[in-house]
Design a protein around this motif. Structure first.
Motif, PDB file in Angstrom:
ATOM      1  N   CYS A 114      -9.456   3.108  -4.894  1.00  0.00           N
ATOM      2  CA  CYS A 114      -8.686   3.412  -3.684  1.00  0.00           C
ATOM      3  C   CYS A 114      -9.555   3.995  -2.577  1.00  0.00           C
ATOM      4  CB  CYS A 114      -7.554   4.383  -4.009  1.00  0.00           C
ATOM      5  SG  CYS A 114      -6.275   3.653  -5.016  1.00  0.00           S
ATOM      6  N   LEU A 143      -2.151   6.153  -2.978  1.00  0.00           N
ATOM      7  CA  LEU A 143      -2.423   5.515  -4.262  1.00  0.00           C
ATOM      8  C   LEU A 143      -3.515   6.266  -5.016  1.00  0.00           C
ATOM      9  CD1 LEU A 143      -1.551   3.169  -6.037  1.00  0.00           C
ATOM     10  CD2 LEU A 143      -3.296   1.769  -4.944  1.00  0.00           C
ATOM     11  N   ALA A 144      -4.509   6.776  -4.307  1.00  0.00           N
ATOM     12  CA  ALA A 144      -5.564   7.558  -4.954  1.00  0.00           C
ATOM     13  C   ALA A 144      -4.982   8.824  -5.583  1.00  0.00           C
ATOM     14  CB  ALA A 144      -6.649   7.920  -3.947  1.00  0.00           C
ATOM     15  N   ARG A 182      -8.380   2.570   3.265  1.00  0.00           N
ATOM     16  CA  ARG A 182      -8.337   3.551   2.188  1.00  0.00           C
ATOM     17  C   ARG A 182      -6.896   3.969   1.980  1.00  0.00           C
ATOM     18  NH1 ARG A 182     -13.468   7.267   3.594  1.00  0.00           N
ATOM     19  NH2 ARG A 182     -15.015   5.822   2.794  1.00  0.00           N
ATOM     20  N   ASN A 183      -6.506   4.025   0.722  1.00  0.00           N
ATOM     21  CA  ASN A 183      -5.124   4.357   0.409  1.00  0.00           C
ATOM     22  C   ASN A 183      -5.091   5.682  -0.338  1.00  0.00           C
ATOM     23  OD1 ASN A 183      -2.446   4.398  -0.268  1.00  0.00           O
ATOM     24  ND2 ASN A 183      -2.361   2.240  -0.808  1.00  0.00           N
ATOM     25  N   TYR A 184      -4.910   6.755   0.412  1.00  0.00           N
ATOM     26  CA  TYR A 184      -4.930   8.090  -0.172  1.00  0.00           C
ATOM     27  C   TYR A 184      -3.697   8.357  -1.036  1.00  0.00           C
ATOM     28  CZ  TYR A 184      -8.794   8.847   2.996  1.00  0.00           C
ATOM     29  OH  TYR A 184      -9.986   8.735   3.657  1.00  0.00           O
ATOM     30  N   ASN A 222      -2.978   7.928  -8.762  1.00  0.00           N
ATOM     31  CA  ASN A 222      -3.880   7.527  -9.834  1.00  0.00           C
ATOM     32  C   ASN A 222      -4.667   8.714 -10.378  1.00  0.00           C
ATOM     33  OD1 ASN A 222      -3.547   4.661 -10.308  1.00  0.00           O
ATOM     34  ND2 ASN A 222      -4.198   4.431  -8.196  1.00  0.00           N
ATOM     35  N   HIS A 266       0.817  -1.207   0.000  1.00  0.00           N
ATOM     36  CA  HIS A 266       0.000   0.000   0.000  1.00  0.00           C
ATOM     37  C   HIS A 266       0.852   1.260   0.000  1.00  0.00           C
ATOM     38  CE1 HIS A 266      -3.720  -2.174   0.548  1.00  0.00           C
ATOM     39  NE2 HIS A 266      -3.132  -2.883   1.489  1.00  0.00           N
ATOM     40  N   TRP A 289      -8.827   3.379 -10.870  1.00  0.00           N
ATOM     41  CA  TRP A 289      -8.115   3.085  -9.626  1.00  0.00           C
ATOM     42  C   TRP A 289      -8.242   4.195  -8.595  1.00  0.00           C
ATOM     43  CZ3 TRP A 289      -6.684  -1.355  -7.778  1.00  0.00           C
ATOM     44  CH2 TRP A 289      -6.558  -2.426  -8.661  1.00  0.00           C
ATOM     45  N   THR A 290      -8.475   5.431  -9.037  1.00  0.00           N
ATOM     46  CA  THR A 290      -8.731   6.490  -8.056  1.00  0.00           C
ATOM     47  C   THR A 290     -10.002   6.166  -7.289  1.00  0.00           C
ATOM     48  OG1 THR A 290      -7.647   8.144  -9.430  1.00  0.00           O
ATOM     49  CG2 THR A 290      -9.149   8.955  -7.745  1.00  0.00           C
TER      50      THR A 290
END
Length: 176
Positions: A106, A116-117, A112-114, A120, A62, A102-103
């Motif tokens: 996420c 990665l968001a 929640r993976n901010y 993306n 992550h 993917w945004t």
């Protein structure tokens, strides 16, 4: 001399008030709190330890997935200087779609993976800018937006149809 004494008294009184939990930072029901320099090192360690043991911490995918994905964003940004006729519509369309899909994903997954968001989101933005550059270039060649869209649609749809036929053929071959 009296002004320095006044400042010192103010400092001592406000320090005592904050020690007892008074002042603007008081939490309801708090008995008081103290700041000690010996706790600073343990607080840093516990922050690092929390980050290390977190489900989205440094030792997990992550964390590293967004770090590595920034390379795609940087590569896309470096393509801003390339002429639009040398850009791939398929590639930039895929970057735009990947970024958008993917945004959203996420924000749904747990945890929640901010990070990665964010990467993306920027990947989708880079793809959208490049696709709009390609569209503008082709519109200038064709003289019409409809012709440019038809050409772009043909370029995007035909490879997808070919890939779908290959998959269907492979499934039929495997099932028989």
């Amino acid at each position: 001399m009296s002004s320095s004494r006044l400042g010192f008294r103010f400092f001592q009184n406000s320090r005592a008030a904050f020690r007892n939990g008074a002042g603007p930072f008081r939490r309801p029901g708090a008995q008081g709190f103290r700041f000690q320099s010996s706790d600073a090192a343990s607080e840093q360690q516990s922050t690092f330890r929390r980050m290390w043991d977190s489900p989205i911490g440094i030792k997990t995918v992550h964390f590293w997935a967004p770090v590595m994905k920034w390379a795609l964003v940087i590569a896309g940004i470096s393509d801003f200087s390339r002429p639009a006729e040398k850009l791939s519509l398929t590639q930039n369309g895929a970057l735009m779609a990947t970024g958008a899909i993917w945004t959203r994903w996420c924000m749904i997954i747990t945890p929640r993976n901010y990070l990665l968001a964010a990467v993306n989101f920027f990947l989708g933005c880079v793809g959208a800018v490049q696709v709009s550059r390609i569209f503008s270039y082709r519109r200038s060649l064709e003289g019409s937006s409809k012709e440019a869209l038809k050409e772009m649609e043909h370029e995007m749809v035909e490879p997808a149809k070919t890939a779908a036929h290959k998959v269907e053929a492979a499934i039929e071959k495997k099932s028989s």
